[in-house]
Design a protein around this motif. Sequence first.
Motif, PDB file in Angstrom:
ATOM      1  N   GLN A 196       0.830  -1.206   0.000  1.00  0.00           N
ATOM      2  CA  GLN A 196       0.000   0.000   0.000  1.00  0.00           C
ATOM      3  C   GLN A 196       0.863   1.254   0.000  1.00  0.00           C
ATOM      4  O   GLN A 196       0.540   2.253  -0.660  1.00  0.00           O
ATOM      5  CB  GLN A 196      -0.903  -0.011   1.232  1.00  0.00           C
ATOM      6  N   GLU A 197       1.995   1.166   0.706  1.00  0.00           N
ATOM      7  CA  GLU A 197       2.926   2.298   0.736  1.00  0.00           C
ATOM      8  C   GLU A 197       3.481   2.589  -0.661  1.00  0.00           C
ATOM      9  O   GLU A 197       3.518   3.741  -1.112  1.00  0.00           O
ATOM     10  CB  GLU A 197       4.061   1.982   1.706  1.00  0.00           C
ATOM     11  N   LEU A 198       3.911   1.547  -1.355  1.00  0.00           N
ATOM     12  CA  LEU A 198       4.419   1.710  -2.716  1.00  0.00           C
ATOM     13  C   LEU A 198       3.323   2.221  -3.649  1.00  0.00           C
ATOM     14  O   LEU A 198       3.552   3.096  -4.495  1.00  0.00           O
ATOM     15  CB  LEU A 198       4.958   0.371  -3.237  1.00  0.00           C
ATOM     16  N   PHE A 199       2.126   1.674  -3.486  1.00  0.00           N
ATOM     17  CA  PHE A 199       1.001   2.047  -4.336  1.00  0.00           C
ATOM     18  C   PHE A 199       0.672   3.536  -4.174  1.00  0.00           C
ATOM     19  O   PHE A 199       0.443   4.253  -5.163  1.00  0.00           O
ATOM     20  CB  PHE A 199      -0.207   1.183  -3.983  1.00  0.00           C
ATOM     21  N   SER A 200       0.695   4.011  -2.940  1.00  0.00           N
ATOM     22  CA  SER A 200       0.402   5.428  -2.680  1.00  0.00           C
ATOM     23  C   SER A 200       1.469   6.318  -3.302  1.00  0.00           C
ATOM     24  O   SER A 200       1.161   7.376  -3.868  1.00  0.00           O
ATOM     25  CB  SER A 200       0.324   5.680  -1.175  1.00  0.00           C
ATOM     26  N   LYS A 201       2.726   5.919  -3.199  1.00  0.00           N
ATOM     27  CA  LYS A 201       3.801   6.705  -3.793  1.00  0.00           C
ATOM     28  C   LYS A 201       3.650   6.766  -5.320  1.00  0.00           C
ATOM     29  O   LYS A 201       3.945   7.786  -5.952  1.00  0.00           O
ATOM     30  CB  LYS A 201       5.159   6.132  -3.400  1.00  0.00           C
ATOM     31  N   MET A 202       3.203   5.649  -5.920  1.00  0.00           N
ATOM     32  CA  MET A 202       3.009   5.642  -7.367  1.00  0.00           C
ATOM     33  C   MET A 202       1.830   6.539  -7.751  1.00  0.00           C
ATOM     34  O   MET A 202       1.892   7.250  -8.764  1.00  0.00           O
ATOM     35  CB  MET A 202       2.784   4.224  -7.860  1.00  0.00           C
ATOM     36  N   GLN A 203       0.763   6.526  -6.973  1.00  0.00           N
ATOM     37  CA  GLN A 203      -0.376   7.399  -7.268  1.00  0.00           C
ATOM     38  C   GLN A 203       0.020   8.866  -7.196  1.00  0.00           C
ATOM     39  O   GLN A 203      -0.451   9.694  -7.979  1.00  0.00           O
ATOM     40  CB  GLN A 203      -1.517   7.120  -6.292  1.00  0.00           C
ATOM     41  N   GLN A 204       0.910   9.180  -6.250  1.00  0.00           N
ATOM     42  CA  GLN A 204       1.345  10.562  -6.052  1.00  0.00           C
ATOM     43  C   GLN A 204       2.519  10.935  -6.956  1.00  0.00           C
ATOM     44  O   GLN A 204       2.992  12.076  -6.921  1.00  0.00           O
ATOM     45  CB  GLN A 204       1.743  10.759  -4.589  1.00  0.00           C
TER      46      GLN A 204
END
Length: 445
Positions: free
Chosen positions: A184-192
């Motif tokens: 989820q941490e990686l996913f959030s960074k990719m979204q941002q």
Amino acid sequence: MINMLLKKIHAFVVLVPLCTVLLSACYKKEIEFGTNPENNYTKVVFTDTVAVSVSTVKADSFQTSSATSLLLGKYKDPYLGIITAKPFFQLSIPTETIDIPATVQFDSLYFIIRTNDYYYGDTTKTQTIYVNELSQAISYSYNDKLYNTSSVAIKPTPLGSRTLRIRPVTDDSIIVRLDNAKGQELFSKMQQLSTDVTNAENFLNYFKGICLSVGDNDTTMVIGLATSSIVCMRVAYHLTTPAVVKKYIDFPMLTNTYTFNQILTDRTGTPLAGSSNIVTEYHSSITNNVSYMQEGAGLFAKLTFPSLRDLIKNDNIVRLVNADLIIRPAALSFDRYKLSLPPQLHLATTDGSNIIGSQVMTSAAEVIYASPVIDDLYGENNYYKFNITAYINALLTTPGSEDDGFFLQQGWSLGAMKLDRAIINNNTWGNYRTQLALTLLVINK
């Protein structure tokens, strides 16, 4: 040694007419070693009494950085103790453009390991594979290299693990589910579109790399892993509108000079027990009359011929016709499946320094290779056979040392690291000893 040789030579002498004996008594033809004398003065004899001195050279430290194949696992060898292999490597940012709409939902994070068909050990048992994130950046140990003894600190809690029976030849990949929070941490960074996942240098500061390992009690097998874009950490997600569509983004393995294999050994209970940071040589007389070869773990079988030069002191010998080095693995020290012999070996020159020299060539400048001949009936007369006539002839006709000899090598490279091994008999094993078989041209008497 020479007396024994002369006895074998005399055994080939046949009775000749008395007139020939009288003539040879009053006239002796001058012949130099290595020349081609007339047939009337010579005959061919065979001897295998030149002793082969066998030893094991142990190098506790050797380079494994810049590896293009990796080893993972642990196995317990009845002769060599426990061998453990862990790969360390970095990941890179995604190659594709990151574009994740707000309507996308995160699914999972997992790691894909690609096998390369190589294994050594028992494939019938399960192993637990652990995926750990590095807590420190990979840096060179010394001399701008990383070694089998190098290590990098890891975060104590694994990102994920999986227990399974690995079938290296049948299964081309292994998938390990990783921690959802990290995903989820990686996913959030990719979204941002964070620079932690879009900039290569920033990413390596954020995510320093991966170490793969197996459980402490998993002593069954070591497998080979490929280094390619297929080895990756994958973030899986799905679109919800206008329809559900599954997608993913990969953080592929970064193949560079920081990729290395840690290969550690526990020799407790073996003749090679004890540790040091220097090259150590063990003569076979103190290692149960065998020597050990396992290049991937820093073991080299060494063979020398200390009494070979005594041959030229015998005036009756005029030429070496043929020289075969016959190397015999210890009976019952291997099998065809779990602990197989190396499928091909070659020889490299060495001397008292124990530095690996050049590969031994034929007179046509081709590398001499040998494959094992297996005695499937009795399991005793197994051997590798090398024709080394040109090399032995050079030893006999040029100045040198009794320390000159060979290392027995499988010849793996950083692109094909292996842990195959062989247990080699010395010259005390009767008919199943390692030996140098010579065919000689000698003067008739």
